[in-house]
Design a protein around this motif. Sequence first.
Motif, PDB file in Angstrom:
ATOM      1  N   LEU A  90       0.839  -1.214   0.000  1.00 34.94           N
ATOM      2  CA  LEU A  90       0.000   0.000   0.000  1.00 34.94           C
ATOM      3  C   LEU A  90       0.867   1.254   0.000  1.00 34.94           C
ATOM      4  CD1 LEU A  90      -2.997  -0.831   2.385  1.00 34.94           C
ATOM      5  CD2 LEU A  90      -3.008  -0.697  -0.098  1.00 34.94           C
ATOM      6  N   GLY A  91       1.987   1.201   0.706  1.00 34.50           N
ATOM      7  CA  GLY A  91       2.921   2.338   0.692  1.00 34.50           C
ATOM      8  C   GLY A  91       3.470   2.588  -0.693  1.00 34.50           C
ATOM      9  N   ASN A  92       3.851   1.506  -1.380  1.00 31.47           N
ATOM     10  CA  ASN A  92       4.362   1.635  -2.756  1.00 31.47           C
ATOM     11  C   ASN A  92       3.288   2.173  -3.697  1.00 31.47           C
ATOM     12  OD1 ASN A  92       6.892   0.665  -2.032  1.00 31.47           O
ATOM     13  ND2 ASN A  92       6.388  -1.445  -2.524  1.00 31.47           N
ATOM     14  N   MET A  93       2.059   1.701  -3.501  1.00 31.47           N
ATOM     15  CA  MET A  93       0.948   2.180  -4.341  1.00 31.47           C
ATOM     16  C   MET A  93       0.688   3.669  -4.102  1.00 31.47           C
ATOM     17  SD  MET A  93      -1.557  -1.156  -3.995  1.00 31.47           S
ATOM     18  CE  MET A  93      -3.029  -0.358  -4.623  1.00 31.47           C
ATOM     19  N   ALA A  94       0.786   4.095  -2.846  1.00 31.70           N
ATOM     20  CA  ALA A  94       0.594   5.526  -2.529  1.00 31.70           C
ATOM     21  C   ALA A  94       1.662   6.373  -3.219  1.00 31.70           C
ATOM     22  CB  ALA A  94       0.621   5.741  -1.015  1.00 31.70           C
ATOM     23  N   LEU A  95       2.900   5.865  -3.257  1.00 31.82           N
ATOM     24  CA  LEU A  95       3.981   6.585  -3.958  1.00 31.82           C
ATOM     25  C   LEU A  95       3.688   6.686  -5.450  1.00 31.82           C
ATOM     26  CD1 LEU A  95       7.395   5.366  -2.463  1.00 31.82           C
ATOM     27  CD2 LEU A  95       6.369   7.633  -2.314  1.00 31.82           C
ATOM     28  N   GLU A  96       3.206   5.595  -6.048  1.00 28.14           N
ATOM     29  CA  GLU A  96       2.857   5.617  -7.473  1.00 28.14           C
ATOM     30  C   GLU A  96       1.748   6.631  -7.744  1.00 28.14           C
ATOM     31  OE1 GLU A  96       1.844   1.711  -8.853  1.00 28.14           O
ATOM     32  OE2 GLU A  96       3.775   0.870  -8.258  1.00 28.14           O
ATOM     33  N   GLN A  97       0.763   6.654  -6.849  1.00 32.73           N
ATOM     34  CA  GLN A  97      -0.356   7.590  -7.016  1.00 32.73           C
ATOM     35  C   GLN A  97       0.119   9.039  -6.880  1.00 32.73           C
ATOM     36  OE1 GLN A  97      -2.961   6.028  -4.028  1.00 32.73           O
ATOM     37  NE2 GLN A  97      -3.586   4.287  -5.278  1.00 32.73           N
ATOM     38  N   ALA A  98       1.106   9.265  -6.019  1.00 34.24           N
ATOM     39  CA  ALA A  98       1.646  10.621  -5.847  1.00 34.24           C
ATOM     40  C   ALA A  98       2.325  11.105  -7.119  1.00 34.24           C
ATOM     41  CB  ALA A  98       2.639  10.657  -4.682  1.00 34.24           C
ATOM     42  N   ILE A 103      -2.599  14.026 -10.621  1.00 37.80           N
ATOM     43  CA  ILE A 103      -2.465  14.902  -9.438  1.00 37.80           C
ATOM     44  C   ILE A 103      -1.129  15.632  -9.376  1.00 37.80           C
ATOM     45  CG2 ILE A 103      -4.054  13.473  -8.091  1.00 37.80           C
ATOM     46  CD1 ILE A 103      -1.585  12.539  -6.464  1.00 37.80           C
ATOM     47  N   ARG A 104      -0.357  15.571 -10.446  1.00 38.33           N
ATOM     48  CA  ARG A 104       0.970  16.197 -10.412  1.00 38.33           C
ATOM     49  C   ARG A 104       0.913  17.706 -10.178  1.00 38.33           C
ATOM     50  NH1 ARG A 104       5.836  14.009 -13.899  1.00 38.33           N
ATOM     51  NH2 ARG A 104       6.879  14.175 -11.921  1.00 38.33           N
ATOM     52  N   GLY A 105      -0.174  18.334 -10.572  1.00 41.10           N
ATOM     53  CA  GLY A 105      -0.285  19.782 -10.392  1.00 41.10           C
ATOM     54  C   GLY A 105      -0.759  20.193  -9.007  1.00 41.10           C
ATOM     55  N   SER A 106      -1.144  19.234  -8.186  1.00 43.31           N
ATOM     56  CA  SER A 106      -1.677  19.559  -6.857  1.00 43.31           C
ATOM     57  C   SER A 106      -0.711  19.109  -5.766  1.00 43.31           C
ATOM     58  CB  SER A 106      -3.037  18.867  -6.658  1.00 43.31           C
ATOM     59  OG  SER A 106      -3.440  18.980  -5.317  1.00 43.31           O
ATOM     60  N   MET A 107      -0.024  20.071  -5.164  1.00 46.25           N
ATOM     61  CA  MET A 107       0.914  19.747  -4.088  1.00 46.25           C
ATOM     62  C   MET A 107       0.185  19.122  -2.905  1.00 46.25           C
ATOM     63  SD  MET A 107       3.821  22.731  -3.940  1.00 46.25           S
ATOM     64  CE  MET A 107       4.714  21.954  -2.614  1.00 46.25           C
ATOM     65  N   GLU A 108      -1.031  19.595  -2.648  1.00 46.97           N
ATOM     66  CA  GLU A 108      -1.795  19.095  -1.500  1.00 46.97           C
ATOM     67  C   GLU A 108      -2.120  17.613  -1.660  1.00 46.97           C
ATOM     68  OE1 GLU A 108      -2.750  19.180   2.111  1.00 46.97           O
ATOM     69  OE2 GLU A 108      -2.024  21.019   1.180  1.00 46.97           O
ATOM     70  N   LYS A 109      -2.577  17.221  -2.853  1.00 51.37           N
ATOM     71  CA  LYS A 109      -2.917  15.815  -3.094  1.00 51.37           C
ATOM     72  C   LYS A 109      -1.667  14.946  -3.073  1.00 51.37           C
ATOM     73  CE  LYS A 109      -7.211  16.530  -5.641  1.00 51.37           C
ATOM     74  NZ  LYS A 109      -7.874  16.468  -6.946  1.00 51.37           N
ATOM     75  N   GLU A 112      -0.622  14.472   0.494  1.00 47.57           N
ATOM     76  CA  GLU A 112      -1.516  13.511   1.144  1.00 47.57           C
ATOM     77  C   GLU A 112      -1.066  12.079   0.841  1.00 47.57           C
ATOM     78  OE1 GLU A 112      -6.040  12.193   0.277  1.00 47.57           O
ATOM     79  OE2 GLU A 112      -5.761  14.360   0.535  1.00 47.57           O
ATOM     80  N   LYS A 113      -0.714  11.808  -0.419  1.00 48.89           N
ATOM     81  CA  LYS A 113      -0.270  10.470  -0.804  1.00 48.89           C
ATOM     82  C   LYS A 113       1.078  10.119  -0.174  1.00 48.89           C
ATOM     83  CE  LYS A 113      -3.740   9.114  -3.082  1.00 48.89           C
ATOM     84  NZ  LYS A 113      -4.535   8.004  -2.498  1.00 48.89           N
ATOM     85  N   ILE A 114       1.981  11.092  -0.094  1.00 43.42           N
ATOM     86  CA  ILE A 114       3.288  10.851   0.522  1.00 43.42           C
ATOM     87  C   ILE A 114       3.119  10.554   2.012  1.00 43.42           C
ATOM     88  CG2 ILE A 114       5.495  11.923   1.143  1.00 43.42           C
ATOM     89  CD1 ILE A 114       5.225  10.935  -1.778  1.00 43.42           C
ATOM     90  N   THR A 142      15.796  10.837   0.125  1.00 43.47           N
ATOM     91  CA  THR A 142      15.723  11.556  -1.161  1.00 43.47           C
ATOM     92  C   THR A 142      14.768  12.744  -1.126  1.00 43.47           C
ATOM     93  OG1 THR A 142      13.926  10.124  -1.943  1.00 43.47           O
ATOM     94  CG2 THR A 142      16.184   9.452  -2.466  1.00 43.47           C
ATOM     95  N   GLY A 143      13.788  12.710  -0.183  1.00 37.62           N
ATOM     96  CA  GLY A 143      12.705  13.679  -0.265  1.00 37.62           C
ATOM     97  C   GLY A 143      11.801  13.300  -1.426  1.00 37.62           C
ATOM     98  N   TYR A 144      10.728  14.075  -1.609  1.00 40.87           N
ATOM     99  CA  TYR A 144       9.822  13.772  -2.717  1.00 40.87           C
ATOM    100  C   TYR A 144       9.178  15.053  -3.260  1.00 40.87           C
ATOM    101  CZ  TYR A 144       6.475  11.575  -5.691  1.00 40.87           C
ATOM    102  OH  TYR A 144       5.786  11.203  -6.804  1.00 40.87           O
ATOM    103  N   PRO A 145       9.159  15.207  -4.601  1.00 42.47           N
ATOM    104  CA  PRO A 145       9.776  14.319  -5.579  1.00 42.47           C
ATOM    105  C   PRO A 145      11.294  14.390  -5.508  1.00 42.47           C
ATOM    106  CG  PRO A 145       8.876  16.248  -6.677  1.00 42.47           C
ATOM    107  CD  PRO A 145       8.469  16.344  -5.242  1.00 42.47           C
ATOM    108  N   VAL A 146      11.954  13.360  -6.039  1.00 42.17           N
ATOM    109  CA  VAL A 146      13.419  13.305  -6.025  1.00 42.17           C
ATOM    110  C   VAL A 146      13.942  14.376  -6.977  1.00 42.17           C
ATOM    111  CG1 VAL A 146      15.434  11.851  -6.453  1.00 42.17           C
ATOM    112  CG2 VAL A 146      13.327  10.836  -5.546  1.00 42.17           C
ATOM    113  N   ILE A 147      14.778  15.253  -6.460  1.00 43.48           N
ATOM    114  CA  ILE A 147      15.261  16.399  -7.248  1.00 43.48           C
ATOM    115  C   ILE A 147      15.947  15.942  -8.534  1.00 43.48           C
ATOM    116  CG2 ILE A 147      16.918  18.313  -7.260  1.00 43.48           C
ATOM    117  CD1 ILE A 147      16.213  18.739  -4.292  1.00 43.48           C
TER     118      ILE A 147
END
Length: 202
Positions: A90-98, A103-109, A112-114, A142-147
Amino acid sequence: AMQAMEDMKTLQKEQESERSSKMYEAWAKAQEAEKSPKSQGVTVVKTLVKETRKQLKNKDGKEKELRQLAEDLLYQAAVEYNHPMALVQLGNMALEQANAKAIRGSMEKRREKINEAIDYFERAGKNGSRVGWYNLGHLYWTGYPVIEDEILESDDGVDNEGISAIQEEQVLKSDLHKAMDAFVNAIDLGDQDAMYLVGVHR
């Protein structure tokens, strides 16, 4: 959950095998009728189109059903029973969804996934998963997204000002202390990747 995913893979293989069989049958019939090569080709293409349409109708229903079942069981195993592998998944899936375009244009969403991923990885680790601790450590490292990934995806190249802008847009800032804590927990459970990473960077 894992069985449902295996069933979905088996279904896909069966559909592919059936499509190949139908194409061969169409070709064989065309041969028997002694049609011209062009006519034979048309027959095979028509059969392929027909079978593809049929498959898509069946696939949409069965595959969605299996995927939904797998996700429901995975969620149940993770949330109700704290199953470590399910939590990691589920953690990996949340990362994929992020990282999904939707949702790439929404920092809030994305944030939430991260946060979901962090929670799942930490819970997996606390329930004995070295992979959970390692994934959590890597995410903090690395932080997210990875620079570096963002720079590579840029069409124009990135200067120092651009890197600063990317850092500002990170929904999770790199935190080496939290990363090391998670890696040490992974090492306590025997994770060799964490051992190597900590050994190299300490």
